[in-house]
Design an enzyme around this catalytic site. Structure first.
Site, mmCIF file in Angstrom:
data_model
loop_
_atom_site.group_PDB
_atom_site.id
_atom_site.type_symbol
_atom_site.label_atom_id
_atom_site.label_comp_id
_atom_site.label_asym_id
_atom_site.label_seq_id
_atom_site.Cartn_x
_atom_site.Cartn_y
_atom_site.Cartn_z
ATOM 1 N N ILE A 14 43.734 -12.446 32.541
ATOM 2 C CA ILE A 14 43.031 -12.187 31.291
ATOM 3 C C ILE A 14 43.891 -12.589 30.095
ATOM 4 O O ILE A 14 43.406 -13.101 29.100
ATOM 5 C CB ILE A 14 42.672 -10.682 31.178
ATOM 6 C CG1 ILE A 14 41.855 -10.231 32.390
ATOM 7 C CG2 ILE A 14 41.963 -10.370 29.872
ATOM 8 C CD1 ILE A 14 40.543 -10.941 32.574
ATOM 9 N N ARG A 37 40.909 -3.645 39.821
ATOM 10 C CA ARG A 37 42.166 -3.050 39.350
ATOM 11 C C ARG A 37 42.684 -3.885 38.188
ATOM 12 O O ARG A 37 42.846 -5.106 38.311
ATOM 13 C CB ARG A 37 43.220 -3.015 40.469
ATOM 14 C CG ARG A 37 42.823 -2.174 41.665
ATOM 15 C CD ARG A 37 42.870 -0.693 41.335
ATOM 16 N NE ARG A 37 42.619 0.110 42.516
ATOM 17 C CZ ARG A 37 41.586 0.932 42.647
ATOM 18 N NH1 ARG A 37 40.697 1.050 41.683
ATOM 19 N NH2 ARG A 37 41.447 1.650 43.739
ATOM 20 N N ARG A 64 57.784 2.398 16.908
ATOM 21 C CA ARG A 64 57.039 1.910 18.064
ATOM 22 C C ARG A 64 55.584 1.724 17.662
ATOM 23 O O ARG A 64 54.855 2.701 17.444
ATOM 24 C CB ARG A 64 57.168 2.882 19.235
ATOM 25 C CG ARG A 64 58.570 2.950 19.807
ATOM 26 C CD ARG A 64 59.009 1.604 20.298
ATOM 27 N NE ARG A 64 60.184 1.696 21.157
ATOM 28 C CZ ARG A 64 60.707 0.652 21.767
ATOM 29 N NH1 ARG A 64 60.170 -0.545 21.619
ATOM 30 N NH2 ARG A 64 61.766 0.793 22.524
ATOM 31 N N GLY A 115 50.204 3.321 38.128
ATOM 32 C CA GLY A 115 48.746 3.250 38.261
ATOM 33 C C GLY A 115 48.168 1.962 37.719
ATOM 34 O O GLY A 115 47.080 1.545 38.114
ATOM 35 N N GLU A 140 65.566 -10.629 16.249
ATOM 36 C CA GLU A 140 65.134 -10.762 14.857
ATOM 37 C C GLU A 140 63.943 -9.881 14.491
ATOM 38 O O GLU A 140 63.722 -9.583 13.322
ATOM 39 C CB GLU A 140 64.850 -12.225 14.514
ATOM 40 C CG GLU A 140 63.697 -12.844 15.255
ATOM 41 C CD GLU A 140 63.465 -14.296 14.875
ATOM 42 O OE1 GLU A 140 62.306 -14.723 14.963
ATOM 43 O OE2 GLU A 140 64.432 -14.992 14.497
#
Length: 183
Positions: A14, A37, A64, A115, A140
């Site tokens: 994908i 899956r 984050r 999972g 960077e």
């Protein structure tokens, strides 16, 4: 053959990215039925529990994007293609903290989210640290603040949810157990 194994019938890619690839597999389940899956392929990573001679734990604060927040973590980084985990650990320790170590011992390797992802993190303990002049620079697109915290301060950061990732929580709890055991 193990009776729990799922047979992959086909794979559709994908997305292929800089860090991860995403595949959708058609699988045959152990009972003969079919399912899909969604799998994230990751090159793996290292994380380092770096302890100063004064008994402080080196940690970094960084933003984050996936969490939309700043978090406190132990130094860590992605394996480069063909790179041994111990080499990555030494590189990431220097880049993220400016420190090098005399002793670097493997502790454990673990899957972060089996999972749906194959990311394997190799956790090391670094000791006999020294600050390196002209240390390797951060990537960077990477910005961090270096922290040196005691175990008690790390436990407080865990309680305050400033430490909120599994590798760092594991590291802090490992150090707490070592203290309890007198090691």
């Amino acid at each position: 053959m193990d009776h729990l194994i799922e047979k992959t019938l086909s794979r559709k890619t994908i997305f292929e990215g800089k860090i991860i690839d995403l595949h959708v597999d058609d699988v045959e389940l152990p009972n003969g039925k079919m399912s899909k899956r969604e799998i994230i392929k990751h090159p793996g990573a290292v994380a380092i529990i770096a302890i100063t001679d004064e008994g402080k734990i080196l940690m970094v604060r960084q933003y984050r994007k996936a969490m939309e927040r700043v978090m406190v973590e132990i130094p860590a980084g992605k394996l480069e293609k063909g790179e041994e985990p111990i080499v990555t650990a030494r590189r990431e320790l220097e880049e993220e903290t400016g420190y090098i170590c005399e002793t670097l011992k493997p502790l454990i390797s673990f899957y972060t989210s089996p999972g749906f992802a194959d990311e394997l993190v190799h956790l090391y303990v670094a000791e006999k640290l020294s600050k390196k002049e002209n240390a390797a620079p951060l990537d960077e697109d990477e910005f961090v603040d270096l922290l040196e915290v005691s175990l008690e301060e790390a436990l407080g950061l865990l309680e305050e949810k400033q430490i909120y990732d599994a590798k760092t929580a594991y590291a802090v709890q490992y150090l707490q157990l070592q203290q309890v055991l007198g090691k």
